[in-house]
Design an enzyme around this catalytic site. Structure first.
Site, short mmCIF file in Angstrom:
data_model
loop_
_atom_site.label_atom_id
_atom_site.label_comp_id
_atom_site.label_asym_id
_atom_site.label_seq_id
_atom_site.Cartn_x
_atom_site.Cartn_y
_atom_site.Cartn_z
N GLU A 1 47.65 42.99 29.69
CA GLU A 1 47.14 43.15 31.06
C GLU A 1 45.85 42.34 31.14
O GLU A 1 44.80 42.78 30.68
CB GLU A 1 46.90 44.63 31.38
N CYS B 1 39.58 43.71 37.09
CA CYS B 1 40.49 42.58 36.87
C CYS B 1 41.40 42.33 38.05
O CYS B 1 41.85 41.20 38.27
CB CYS B 1 41.31 42.79 35.60
#
Length: 356
Positions: A123, A157
């Protein structure tokens, strides 16, 4: 498990635990990004080893002390980053490894895991754009984009990295920002606002701002008073207009409270520009026209999509979450989280007389 065990006659597909799953956790949401994956890892019947960030030392100490009261050490163990732990951790022969963090570190983690043929879920991040279309209410788009962008001082993010805005609406977007941000954060010292995590990240962001100014961009701080606090590592929310395409702000993930606005006149130009770069972790189109939304979703590949808002797809427990290309590989959350941390084993029963 019963719902996932299926087949025709005596043939079955059975989900079974992989074994031991390693989890490498970043500093920005350390509780969420350590405990949420464990939901799926444990639901699938696995055990877990969790390595915390060097910037989460106090939390790591707490979890190491308290978790044995809830899970025995052979089921779950947490590890602190005391220097070099992450490198050695990623070399362990796990049955699966989940990493959340930067692309640079993700490459190193994947390389180390490859020595054990250990499958990975990465991720990562990337430059996730918002795309404000001409038909959408500009004030509502600004309100939603700016809320997400400056949450945690932009250190998320999946946040909006930059925004494409119709060229004739740039000035109006900036005015909305000038009005909205002081109402949320009175000044840089607001207890509702967040510091940049460390000196290195702070200096990277301030250098990127200084470069943009030096190269002719319009850099707009959105709070009254000081725009920086060197001692507290704080940077006020900023908007940048006219940043050169090859400057730091436009070339690498910002991961801070700076929002470049990119003017456009043709939506096809936006699509071409996004597709020319690495695939983002998410795109955030704002439009009320279903044909426009379908066009963007079909022609721009990304890890996920939130329509008419930003970030929200991450919190939908019935949807998988994950990147694509340079923004990551694999996914978890929801049913797919159970699948990711399971081995789907096909079981075939031969009849007395073989059809072969």
């Amino acid at each position: 498990v019963d719902r996932l065990t299926y087949g025709l006659g005596s043939n079955r597909l059975i989900p079974q635990p992989l074994g031991v799953v390693g989890v490498i956790v970043p500093w920005n949401f350390p509780i969420n990004l350590s405990l949420v994956p464990l939901t799926y890892i444990f639901a699938a019947g696995n055990r877990a080893m969790v390595k915390m960030s060097e910037n989460s030392r106090h939390l790591a100490k707490l979890l190491i002390e308290r978790m044995p009261a809830y899970f025995p050490p052979e089921k779950l163990q947490f590890f602190d980053e005391t220097g070099g732990v992450g490198i050695e951790f990623s070399k362990l022969p796990f049955d699966h490894l989940l990493f959340t963090g930067s692309g640079t570190t993700g490459r190193a983690v994947m390389a180390a895991a490859a020595q054990n043929l250990c499958p990975v879920t990465l991720e990562l991040g990337g430059k996730s754009p918002a795309i404000v279309c001409d038909d959408f209410d500009l004030g509502l788009a600004a309100e939603r984009i700016l809320f997400i962008k400056y949450l945690n001082a932009g250190q998320i993010c999946t946040t909006v990295d930059h925004a494409y805005v119709p060229a004739d609406k740039i000035e109006a977007f900036v005015e909305h920002a000038r009005r909205l941000l002081p109402a949320r954060y009175a000044n840089l010292d607001s207890t509702d606002y967040t510091s940049i995590i460390d000196r290195r990240a702070y200096e990277r962001l301030t250098a990127a701002l200084d470069e943009a100014v030096a190269r002719g961009a319009q850099v707009i701080p959105l709070l009254p008073g000081a725009a920086r606090d060197d001692a507290a590592h704080r940077i006020a929310p900023h908007i940048v207009v006219g940043a050169p395409d090859d400057c730091q702000l436009m070339q690498r993930e910002i991961f801070g409270p700076i929002l470049p606005l990119v003017p456009y006149t043709r939506l096809d130009d936006v699509i071409t520009r996004i597709n020319a770069g690495p695939r983002p972790l998410a795109i955030y189109p704002f439009s009320n026209a279903s044909a426009t939304l379908d066009r963007l979703i079909e022609r721009v590949m990304s890890g996920g999509v939130t329509v008419n808002d930003a970030l929200i797809h991450v919190g939908q427990d019935d949807l998988p979450f994950g990147g694509v290309g340079e923004s990551g590989m694999g996914h978890y959350h929801g049913r797919e989280g159970f699948i990711t941390f399971s081995k789907l084993r096909p079981v075939f029963h031969q009849s007395r007389f073989s059809s072969l």
